[in-house]
Design a protein around this motif. Structure first.
Motif, PDB file in Angstrom:
ATOM      1  N   HIS A  87     -16.655 -17.404 -78.146  1.00 27.00           N
ATOM      2  CA  HIS A  87     -17.521 -18.567 -77.948  1.00 27.00           C
ATOM      3  C   HIS A  87     -16.731 -19.865 -77.818  1.00 27.00           C
ATOM      4  O   HIS A  87     -17.090 -20.750 -77.055  1.00 27.00           O
ATOM      5  CB  HIS A  87     -18.516 -18.695 -79.105  1.00 27.00           C
ATOM      6  CG  HIS A  87     -19.347 -17.474 -79.331  1.00 27.00           C
ATOM      7  ND1 HIS A  87     -20.073 -16.876 -78.308  1.00 27.00           N
ATOM      8  CD2 HIS A  87     -19.563 -16.714 -80.438  1.00 27.00           C
ATOM      9  CE1 HIS A  87     -20.700 -15.811 -78.789  1.00 27.00           C
ATOM     10  NE2 HIS A  87     -20.408 -15.693 -80.077  1.00 27.00           N
ATOM     11  N   SER A  88     -15.649 -19.979 -78.571  1.00 24.39           N
ATOM     12  CA  SER A  88     -14.858 -21.203 -78.606  1.00 24.39           C
ATOM     13  C   SER A  88     -13.377 -20.839 -78.543  1.00 24.39           C
ATOM     14  O   SER A  88     -12.895 -20.047 -79.368  1.00 24.39           O
ATOM     15  CB  SER A  88     -15.158 -21.988 -79.890  1.00 24.39           C
ATOM     16  OG  SER A  88     -14.128 -22.902 -80.184  1.00 24.39           O
ATOM     17  N   VAL A  89     -12.658 -21.424 -77.584  1.00 27.80           N
ATOM     18  CA  VAL A  89     -11.217 -21.175 -77.483  1.00 27.80           C
ATOM     19  C   VAL A  89     -10.518 -21.625 -78.761  1.00 27.80           C
ATOM     20  O   VAL A  89      -9.649 -20.929 -79.295  1.00 27.80           O
ATOM     21  CB  VAL A  89     -10.635 -21.898 -76.246  1.00 27.80           C
ATOM     22  CG1 VAL A  89      -9.104 -21.859 -76.266  1.00 27.80           C
ATOM     23  CG2 VAL A  89     -11.152 -21.246 -74.963  1.00 27.80           C
ATOM     24  N   MET A 140      -4.115 -12.982 -77.750  1.00 30.09           N
ATOM     25  CA  MET A 140      -3.935 -14.431 -77.624  1.00 30.09           C
ATOM     26  C   MET A 140      -3.781 -14.834 -76.161  1.00 30.09           C
ATOM     27  O   MET A 140      -4.322 -15.861 -75.726  1.00 30.09           O
ATOM     28  CB  MET A 140      -2.708 -14.887 -78.429  1.00 30.09           C
ATOM     29  CG  MET A 140      -2.540 -16.390 -78.458  1.00 30.09           C
ATOM     30  SD  MET A 140      -1.124 -16.930 -79.466  1.00 30.09           S
ATOM     31  CE  MET A 140      -1.717 -16.504 -81.117  1.00 30.09           C
ATOM     32  N   ARG A 141      -3.090 -14.021 -75.394  1.00 33.34           N
ATOM     33  CA  ARG A 141      -2.923 -14.291 -73.965  1.00 33.34           C
ATOM     34  C   ARG A 141      -4.287 -14.364 -73.266  1.00 33.34           C
ATOM     35  O   ARG A 141      -4.526 -15.236 -72.432  1.00 33.34           O
ATOM     36  CB  ARG A 141      -2.045 -13.202 -73.348  1.00 33.34           C
ATOM     37  CG  ARG A 141      -1.668 -13.440 -71.885  1.00 33.34           C
ATOM     38  CD  ARG A 141      -0.791 -12.309 -71.368  1.00 33.34           C
ATOM     39  NE  ARG A 141       0.547 -12.337 -71.945  1.00 33.34           N
ATOM     40  CZ  ARG A 141       1.056 -11.378 -72.730  1.00 33.34           C
ATOM     41  NH1 ARG A 141       0.323 -10.315 -73.044  1.00 33.34           N
ATOM     42  NH2 ARG A 141       2.284 -11.473 -73.189  1.00 33.34           N
ATOM     43  N   GLU A 142      -5.171 -13.456 -73.626  1.00 32.02           N
ATOM     44  CA  GLU A 142      -6.502 -13.431 -73.005  1.00 32.02           C
ATOM     45  C   GLU A 142      -7.330 -14.651 -73.386  1.00 32.02           C
ATOM     46  O   GLU A 142      -8.068 -15.188 -72.550  1.00 32.02           O
ATOM     47  CB  GLU A 142      -7.226 -12.138 -73.412  1.00 32.02           C
ATOM     48  CG  GLU A 142      -6.620 -10.879 -72.784  1.00 32.02           C
ATOM     49  CD  GLU A 142      -7.183  -9.608 -73.375  1.00 32.02           C
ATOM     50  OE1 GLU A 142      -8.027  -9.695 -74.297  1.00 32.02           O
ATOM     51  OE2 GLU A 142      -6.765  -8.515 -72.927  1.00 32.02           O
ATOM     52  N   GLY A 147      -9.413 -19.892 -71.570  1.00 27.62           N
ATOM     53  CA  GLY A 147      -9.500 -21.343 -71.683  1.00 27.62           C
ATOM     54  C   GLY A 147      -9.150 -22.044 -70.388  1.00 27.62           C
ATOM     55  O   GLY A 147      -9.783 -23.040 -70.011  1.00 27.62           O
ATOM     56  N   VAL A 148      -8.153 -21.507 -69.680  1.00 22.43           N
ATOM     57  CA  VAL A 148      -7.785 -22.072 -68.377  1.00 22.43           C
ATOM     58  C   VAL A 148      -8.919 -21.845 -67.383  1.00 22.43           C
ATOM     59  O   VAL A 148      -9.319 -22.751 -66.641  1.00 22.43           O
ATOM     60  CB  VAL A 148      -6.471 -21.448 -67.864  1.00 22.43           C
ATOM     61  CG1 VAL A 148      -6.195 -21.898 -66.432  1.00 22.43           C
ATOM     62  CG2 VAL A 148      -5.299 -21.813 -68.778  1.00 22.43           C
ATOM     63  N   ALA A 149      -9.456 -20.621 -67.360  1.00 21.78           N
ATOM     64  CA  ALA A 149     -10.526 -20.284 -66.410  1.00 21.78           C
ATOM     65  C   ALA A 149     -11.780 -21.116 -66.648  1.00 21.78           C
ATOM     66  O   ALA A 149     -12.493 -21.477 -65.695  1.00 21.78           O
ATOM     67  CB  ALA A 149     -10.859 -18.794 -66.510  1.00 21.78           C
ATOM     68  N   LEU A 153      -8.567 -25.673 -70.906  1.00 19.54           N
ATOM     69  CA  LEU A 153      -7.127 -25.890 -71.001  1.00 19.54           C
ATOM     70  C   LEU A 153      -6.567 -26.256 -69.626  1.00 19.54           C
ATOM     71  O   LEU A 153      -7.167 -25.967 -68.588  1.00 19.54           O
ATOM     72  CB  LEU A 153      -6.436 -24.626 -71.533  1.00 19.54           C
ATOM     73  CG  LEU A 153      -6.951 -24.092 -72.874  1.00 19.54           C
ATOM     74  CD1 LEU A 153      -6.177 -22.856 -73.283  1.00 19.54           C
ATOM     75  CD2 LEU A 153      -6.855 -25.162 -73.963  1.00 19.54           C
ATOM     76  N   ARG A 154      -5.406 -26.876 -69.630  1.00 21.79           N
ATOM     77  CA  ARG A 154      -4.774 -27.344 -68.401  1.00 21.79           C
ATOM     78  C   ARG A 154      -4.562 -26.201 -67.410  1.00 21.79           C
ATOM     79  O   ARG A 154      -4.162 -25.104 -67.796  1.00 21.79           O
ATOM     80  CB  ARG A 154      -3.417 -27.971 -68.728  1.00 21.79           C
ATOM     81  CG  ARG A 154      -3.504 -29.267 -69.484  1.00 21.79           C
ATOM     82  CD  ARG A 154      -2.182 -29.701 -70.069  1.00 21.79           C
ATOM     83  NE  ARG A 154      -1.065 -29.520 -69.132  1.00 21.79           N
ATOM     84  CZ  ARG A 154       0.188 -29.909 -69.408  1.00 21.79           C
ATOM     85  NH1 ARG A 154       0.461 -30.475 -70.575  1.00 21.79           N
ATOM     86  NH2 ARG A 154       1.144 -29.722 -68.527  1.00 21.79           N
ATOM     87  N   PRO A 155      -4.794 -26.426 -66.134  1.00 21.90           N
ATOM     88  CA  PRO A 155      -4.636 -25.370 -65.140  1.00 21.90           C
ATOM     89  C   PRO A 155      -3.184 -24.940 -64.946  1.00 21.90           C
ATOM     90  O   PRO A 155      -2.917 -23.827 -64.497  1.00 21.90           O
ATOM     91  CB  PRO A 155      -5.207 -25.986 -63.860  1.00 21.90           C
ATOM     92  CG  PRO A 155      -5.134 -27.465 -64.067  1.00 21.90           C
ATOM     93  CD  PRO A 155      -5.317 -27.684 -65.535  1.00 21.90           C
TER      94      PRO A 155
END
Length: 202
Positions: A87-89, A140-142, A147-149, A153-155
């Motif tokens: 639900h939340s990064v 963690m990678r996922e 978050g990027v998607a 988070l920054r692209p």
């Protein structure tokens, strides 16, 4: 002669479930020996069998060798993988960072620091360590990729470097007690918020 065959003489059916009690005894024996100071190299199937009260054949029926047994034992020591809610990064990262270096088994405090030099010396032990830690790193990678998607988070985020930034402080604090002034209970949130300040989308 009776047509009845005694239970003791009856053949065992194929696929008979293996003994959970034996599995537990073998894993516990492995962890006990490591906690008592045995190195991975010195640890032997013979010693594990003797401590567990089983024969070597019992171990080899369950594990192909010492490395596969060690992998299961160390996974037990690490505990169950945390499961992000999705639900939340931020909340998911705090959950994963909080699990780094945290073990419910008190033997971990004796075992894990002793494994570090062995992992550095031996390519085989390094691969063993990577096999254990890779699923946790992937979680963690996922979360970071999500978050990027989602635009949180920054692209241009470097996911691998970010994972190192999130992981390092917890490892050094929990394994080495690097700074006694840090609060272990609030540190995961502090680490995540500090890193997020630099990687959030502008």
């Amino acid at each position: 002669m009776s047509d009845m065959t005694s239970t003791a003489d009856a053949p065992r059916s194929p696929g008979r479930p293996r003994s959970t009690r034996a599995d537990e005894a073998i894993i516990e024996a492995t962890l006990d020996l490591l906690a008592e100071g045995s190195t991975i190299e010195a640890l032997s199937i013979e010693a594990i069998a003797a401590r567990a009260g089983v024969g070597k054949a019992t171990i080899y029926r369950r594990w192909s060798g010492k490395d596969t047994l060690l992998m299961d034992a160390l996974r037990r020591l690490k505990g169950i993988l945390p499961q992000p809610a999705g639900h939340s990064v931020r909340d998911d990262l705090i959950l994963l960072v909080g699990a780094i270096g945290r073990n419910v088994d008190p033997r971990a405090e004796k075992i894990m620091p002793c494994l570090v030099p062995e992992v550095n010396r031996s390519p085989d032990h390094y691969r063993l360590y990577q096999n254990i830690i890779a699923p946790r790193r992937q979680l963690m990678r996922e979360v970071l990729a999500r978050g990027v998607a989602e635009g949180v988070l920054r692209p241009d985020l470097d996911v691998e470097v970010t994972m190192a930034l999130l992981t390092g402080p917890m490892l050094i604090q929990r394994v080495l007690q690097w700074n006694p002034e840090l609060n272990e209970h609030t540190l995961p949130e502090q680490v995540v918020d500090t890193v997020l300040a630099g990687i959030q989308a502008r």
